[in-house]
Design a protein around this motif. Structure first.
Motif, PDB file in Angstrom:
ATOM      1  N   ASP A 101       1.039  -1.231   0.129  1.00  0.00           N
ATOM      2  CA  ASP A 101       0.069  -0.023  -0.033  1.00  0.00           C
ATOM      3  C   ASP A 101       0.867   1.204  -0.108  1.00  0.00           C
ATOM      4  OD1 ASP A 101      -2.269   1.552  -0.028  1.00  0.00           O
ATOM      5  OD2 ASP A 101      -2.265   1.506   2.242  1.00  0.00           O
ATOM      6  N   ASP A 103       2.369   4.968  -1.270  1.00  0.00           N
ATOM      7  CA  ASP A 103       2.106   6.105  -2.251  1.00  0.00           C
ATOM      8  C   ASP A 103       3.359   6.568  -2.819  1.00  0.00           C
ATOM      9  OD1 ASP A 103      -0.526   5.892  -1.502  1.00  0.00           O
ATOM     10  OD2 ASP A 103      -0.243   7.618   0.010  1.00  0.00           O
ATOM     11  N   LYS A 136       5.948   6.828   0.289  1.00  0.00           N
ATOM     12  CA  LYS A 136       5.258   6.702   1.725  1.00  0.00           C
ATOM     13  C   LYS A 136       5.071   5.222   1.974  1.00  0.00           C
ATOM     14  CE  LYS A 136       3.248  11.309   1.703  1.00  0.00           C
ATOM     15  NZ  LYS A 136       2.155  12.166   1.939  1.00  0.00           N
ATOM     16  N   LYS A 138       2.821   3.204   4.752  1.00  0.00           N
ATOM     17  CA  LYS A 138       1.860   3.570   5.585  1.00  0.00           C
ATOM     18  C   LYS A 138       1.561   2.532   6.634  1.00  0.00           C
ATOM     19  CE  LYS A 138      -0.869   4.154   1.939  1.00  0.00           C
ATOM     20  NZ  LYS A 138      -1.945   4.585   1.051  1.00  0.00           N
ATOM     21  N   ALA A 139       0.736   2.889   7.708  1.00  0.00           N
ATOM     22  CA  ALA A 139       0.525   2.103   8.794  1.00  0.00           C
ATOM     23  C   ALA A 139      -0.041   0.631   8.568  1.00  0.00           C
ATOM     24  CB  ALA A 139      -0.399   2.790   9.887  1.00  0.00           C
ATOM     25  N   SER A 156      -0.515   2.824  14.787  1.00  0.00           N
ATOM     26  CA  SER A 156      -0.720   4.054  14.034  1.00  0.00           C
ATOM     27  C   SER A 156       0.712   4.677  13.920  1.00  0.00           C
ATOM     28  CB  SER A 156      -1.632   5.014  14.676  1.00  0.00           C
ATOM     29  OG  SER A 156      -1.425   5.232  15.954  1.00  0.00           O
ATOM     30  N   GLY A 256       0.500   9.082   9.896  1.00  0.00           N
ATOM     31  CA  GLY A 256       0.184   7.940   9.184  1.00  0.00           C
ATOM     32  C   GLY A 256       1.073   7.271   8.247  1.00  0.00           C
ATOM     33  N   ALA A 257       2.256   7.835   8.234  1.00  0.00           N
ATOM     34  CA  ALA A 257       3.262   7.218   6.955  1.00  0.00           C
ATOM     35  C   ALA A 257       4.696   7.775   7.544  1.00  0.00           C
ATOM     36  CB  ALA A 257       2.962   7.617   5.747  1.00  0.00           C
ATOM     37  N   LYS A 259       7.981   8.520   5.275  1.00  0.00           N
ATOM     38  CA  LYS A 259       8.209   9.017   3.873  1.00  0.00           C
ATOM     39  C   LYS A 259       9.740   9.003   3.543  1.00  0.00           C
ATOM     40  CE  LYS A 259       7.512  13.085   0.948  1.00  0.00           C
ATOM     41  NZ  LYS A 259       6.792  14.347   0.813  1.00  0.00           N
TER      42      LYS A 259
END
Length: 272
Positions: A101, A103, A136, A138-139, A156, A256-257, A259
């Motif tokens: 998942d 980004d 990114k 993510k959690a 989180s 949440g991420a 990077k």
């Protein structure tokens, strides 16, 4: 007896002026519409090439910034192109990469390609002066990786705002560490325990290494499991290369991420 002075024909001039204003406005609207249409066509072609280059299941979002587009097109130099692809899975069994998942983003500075070639989808000669790529993590991916060792749930990611960011010796140098706060739940002997973990992430050979300094539990009678939880959260996450083969040089924590970012210069838009 005074002579009668005929009135000036103002109505014709007034109508003529209104007609000119309306004509100019209509032409302006048409030119803007044509400019956006050309930009959209260019964005579509870049999206198609990026889908192939990044091996995506669908077209990424592409935005050619700057107005008017036609001036950039005539120069064959697009000053800033932004590319975004969300929810991208990356799996490489040889490299041990299994993320589902991500980004992915890229800022392309001065993409050089002739308009005719761009609209025809012929970008084999296109070059980019500089690319800043980002990924990114993510959690949900962090939760899944942590769960392989110890049962975690609802993890989180947040920056640890308790920690003051030190002033770097070189303000322009990439940041290779960042303070983190992880929150979530785990299961101990059938009991759900809420935890908050503090530490930092560090950039190590292009990957993120999580290091936890301390953990707070909502049930202090279970503090004996803190060392086990700290070890379980000491995860290394390797996303592989960033877009366009960029090597990660900096890391940061967002809500949440995690990077990762990096830059590369003088690269082709597509592989030759």
């Amino acid at each position: 007896m005074t002579a009668h002075t005929p009135a000036r024909p103002r109505k014709k001039k007034s109508r003529r002026g209104k007609f000119l204003i309306i004509t100019v406005l209509v032409l302006g609207v048409l030119l803007v519409a044509a400019d956006f249409a050309l930009a959209a066509a260019g964005e579509y072609q870049i999206a198609q090439r990026m889908r192939e280059k990044l091996q995506l299941n669908e077209d990424p979002n592409v935005r050619i910034n700057g107005f008017p587009f036609i001036l950039q097109a005539l120069r064959g130099d697009y000053t800033h192109v932004r590319i975004d692809a969300l929810g991208v899975p990356i799996k490489d069994e040889q490299q041990g990469v299994d993320l589902r998942d991500l980004d992915i983003g890229a800022d392309l500075r001065h993409t050089r390609v002739e308009l005719a070639d761009l609209l025809a989808g012929n970008v084999s000669k296109a070059t980019i002066d500089e690319v800043e790529g980002s990924v990114k993590i993510k959690a949900p991916d962090l939760n899944r990786l942590a769960n392989q060792v110890t049962p975690f749930d609802k993890l989180s990611i947040e920056p640890d705002n308790r920690v003051a960011t030190p002033t770097p010796a070189d303000p322009l140098a990439p940041k290779t560490t960042a303070a983190i706060k992880l929150s979530g739940q785990t299961n101990v002997a059938g009991k759900v325990v809420t935890l908050t973990a503090y530490g930092q992430i560090a950039l190590v050979s292009g990957a993120i290494q999580i290091n936890i300094a301390n953990i707070e539990l909502d049930d202090i009678s279970l503090n004996q499991i803190v060392p086990q939880l700290r070890q379980a959260l000491a995860i290394k996450i390797d996303p592989g290369k960033l877009p366009f083969g960029v090597t990660p040089t900096a890391v940061e924590v967002e809500s949440g991420a995690f990077k990762l970012t990096g830059k590369i210069t003088d690269v082709p838009l597509v592989q030759r």
